[in-house]
Write a protein that holds these residues in place. Sequence first.
Motif, PDB file in Angstrom:
ATOM      1  N   TYR A   1      27.313  63.322  32.815  1.00 42.81           N
ATOM      2  CA  TYR A   1      28.220  64.152  33.605  1.00 42.81           C
ATOM      3  C   TYR A   1      29.408  63.322  34.050  1.00 42.81           C
ATOM      4  N   ASP A   2      30.466  64.019  34.471  1.00 42.78           N
ATOM      5  CA  ASP A   2      31.643  63.350  35.016  1.00 42.78           C
ATOM      6  C   ASP A   2      31.450  63.165  36.517  1.00 42.78           C
ATOM      7  N   LEU A   3      31.534  61.933  36.979  1.00 45.61           N
ATOM      8  CA  LEU A   3      31.458  61.669  38.415  1.00 45.61           C
ATOM      9  C   LEU A   3      32.589  62.388  39.139  1.00 45.61           C
ATOM     10  N   ARG A   4      32.403  62.679  40.412  1.00 49.77           N
ATOM     11  CA  ARG A   4      33.471  63.310  41.200  1.00 49.77           C
ATOM     12  C   ARG A   4      34.733  62.444  41.133  1.00 49.77           C
ATOM     13  N   GLY A   5      35.867  63.114  40.954  1.00 45.71           N
ATOM     14  CA  GLY A   5      37.127  62.396  40.842  1.00 45.71           C
ATOM     15  C   GLY A   5      37.398  61.831  39.465  1.00 45.71           C
ATOM     16  N   HIS A   6      36.542  62.116  38.504  1.00 50.00           N
ATOM     17  CA  HIS A   6      36.674  61.593  37.148  1.00 50.00           C
ATOM     18  C   HIS A   6      36.550  62.729  36.137  1.00 50.00           C
ATOM     19  N   GLY A   7      37.179  62.551  34.985  1.00 53.36           N
ATOM     20  CA  GLY A   7      37.051  63.520  33.910  1.00 53.36           C
ATOM     21  C   GLY A   7      37.417  64.926  34.339  1.00 53.36           C
ATOM     22  N   GLU A   8      36.534  65.867  34.029  1.00 56.56           N
ATOM     23  CA  GLU A   8      36.774  67.271  34.339  1.00 56.56           C
ATOM     24  C   GLU A   8      36.153  67.711  35.667  1.00 56.56           C
ATOM     25  N   SER A   9      35.514  66.797  36.371  1.00 57.45           N
ATOM     26  CA  SER A   9      34.925  67.140  37.659  1.00 57.45           C
ATOM     27  C   SER A   9      36.002  67.196  38.744  1.00 57.45           C
ATOM     28  N   ALA A  10      35.686  67.866  39.837  1.00 56.06           N
ATOM     29  CA  ALA A  10      36.643  68.036  40.922  1.00 56.06           C
ATOM     30  C   ALA A  10      36.833  66.733  41.691  1.00 56.06           C
ATOM     31  N   PRO A  11      38.009  66.547  42.280  1.00 57.89           N
ATOM     32  CA  PRO A  11      38.206  65.390  43.161  1.00 57.89           C
ATOM     33  C   PRO A  11      37.297  65.482  44.376  1.00 57.89           C
ATOM     34  N   PRO A  12      36.919  64.355  44.947  1.00 56.73           N
ATOM     35  CA  PRO A  12      36.075  64.395  46.145  1.00 56.73           C
ATOM     36  C   PRO A  12      36.857  64.849  47.363  1.00 56.73           C
ATOM     37  N   ALA A  13      36.173  65.513  48.271  1.00 62.66           N
ATOM     38  CA  ALA A  13      36.779  65.851  49.556  1.00 62.66           C
ATOM     39  C   ALA A  13      37.036  64.560  50.327  1.00 62.66           C
ATOM     40  N   PRO A  14      37.956  64.586  51.271  1.00 58.93           N
ATOM     41  CA  PRO A  14      38.240  63.373  52.060  1.00 58.93           C
ATOM     42  C   PRO A  14      36.969  62.754  52.634  1.00 58.93           C
ATOM     43  N   GLY A  15      36.847  61.450  52.450  1.00 58.48           N
ATOM     44  CA  GLY A  15      35.703  60.732  52.985  1.00 58.48           C
ATOM     45  C   GLY A  15      34.474  60.726  52.102  1.00 58.48           C
ATOM     46  N   THR A  16      34.532  61.394  50.932  1.00 65.07           N
ATOM     47  CA  THR A  16      33.342  61.465  50.072  1.00 65.07           C
ATOM     48  C   THR A  16      33.501  60.687  48.772  1.00 65.07           C
ATOM     49  N   ALA A  17      34.556  59.899  48.651  1.00 62.00           N
ATOM     50  CA  ALA A  17      34.700  59.021  47.482  1.00 62.00           C
ATOM     51  C   ALA A  17      33.950  57.724  47.769  1.00 62.00           C
ATOM     52  N   THR A  18      32.617  57.835  47.814  1.00 61.46           N
ATOM     53  CA  THR A  18      31.768  56.699  48.144  1.00 61.46           C
ATOM     54  C   THR A  18      30.644  56.581  47.123  1.00 61.46           C
ATOM     55  N   ILE A  19      30.131  55.382  46.979  1.00 55.76           N
ATOM     56  CA  ILE A  19      29.004  55.179  46.066  1.00 55.76           C
ATOM     57  C   ILE A  19      27.746  55.836  46.626  1.00 55.76           C
ATOM     58  N   ASP A  20      27.604  55.874  47.935  1.00 61.46           N
ATOM     59  CA  ASP A  20      26.486  56.607  48.531  1.00 61.46           C
ATOM     60  C   ASP A  20      26.499  58.070  48.092  1.00 61.46           C
ATOM     61  N   ARG A  21      27.669  58.696  48.130  1.00 65.03           N
ATOM     62  CA  ARG A  21      27.763  60.100  47.742  1.00 65.03           C
ATOM     63  C   ARG A  21      27.520  60.255  46.245  1.00 65.03           C
ATOM     64  N   LEU A  22      27.947  59.289  45.432  1.00 59.66           N
ATOM     65  CA  LEU A  22      27.648  59.342  44.001  1.00 59.66           C
ATOM     66  C   LEU A  22      26.140  59.322  43.770  1.00 59.66           C
ATOM     67  N   ALA A  23      25.425  58.545  44.576  1.00 57.49           N
ATOM     68  CA  ALA A  23      23.960  58.516  44.459  1.00 57.49           C
ATOM     69  C   ALA A  23      23.363  59.874  44.807  1.00 57.49           C
ATOM     70  N   ASP A  24      23.883  60.522  45.830  1.00 56.77           N
ATOM     71  CA  ASP A  24      23.395  61.855  46.189  1.00 56.77           C
ATOM     72  C   ASP A  24      23.718  62.862  45.081  1.00 56.77           C
ATOM     73  N   ASP A  25      24.888  62.718  44.461  1.00 53.44           N
ATOM     74  CA  ASP A  25      25.230  63.586  43.326  1.00 53.44           C
ATOM     75  C   ASP A  25      24.235  63.390  42.189  1.00 53.44           C
TER      76      ASP A  25
END
Length: 297
Positions: A57-81
């Motif tokens: 899959y495309d990580l948030r903010g990458h490829g065709e996925s949506a950009p992250p909401a403010p404050g969610t461009a974190t590796i912790d949030r990527l783990a939750d994704d």
Amino acid sequence: MSTGRFTTSDGTSLVVEYGGPADAEVTVVLVHGWTQDRRTWDRVDALLPPQVRRVRYDLRGHGESAPPAPGTATIDRLADDLADVVEAFAPTGRLVLAGHSMGGMTIMALADRHPKLVRDRVDGVTFVSTACAGMGRVTLGLPGVAGAAAHRIERRLAAALVRYRRDRLPLGRTAARLGARLLVFGRRPRRADVESVADQLLRAHPASVGAFQNEISLHDRTTALAVLRRTPGVVMAGTADRLCSTRHARAIADELEASRLVLCPGAGHMLPQERAREVAQEISALCRVPSVPISAG
């Protein structure tokens, strides 16, 4: 392979690609790295055993996925994704996780934030061109003054990307291609691979790229590797990697009792392209299913 949109637990839309038997005993989940997208794994995916299910899959903010909401461009949030993607696309069966660069850091964060999921279901892990710590001073492999200058430029670039507006300062394909060729590949890369890496970079959301670079510089998940200490694994690195060196790879392998360290002479950071055959073989071995002949690299 099928492709669809998936909404994470915090409402971010991701593009997910999946294929293979729906009732497979093993699912391989492929997690790409910083500035790239799921196409990172094209060569590897094509070489995996047909008996396994594959998810990327495309990580948030990458490829065709949506950009992250403010404050969610974190590796912790990527783990939750990643945990969300596993629940939706591989809810049962054994898991083999493979992460390239920031994708490997995401798997480490998964072990930290979702240890029960990892202990109960992950039967194998492949860390490709990544690090568990020590990314706060990237010198691009240059010594002394040159390395210090490279570090300052890298930090200024991250800050600029956070403020970047595509309509004001477009990044040209030629510059992206040149940067990819010089920074992330080893000896004699395929032209198509350089083009693909450059195209993925140009598709990434610039402000997200800058924010995630700041996250990478602070990344330290050494203690989280204890969750994976006895999980069969492989740590792979190119000897010519200017971003995540063999020193970073050894630091991960030292924490994992059941892992092997595999060094690829002359390869750079993009092992899924440069050494696709070797990466696919290592992932396939962790799946513990009958393998198929692999003739392409």
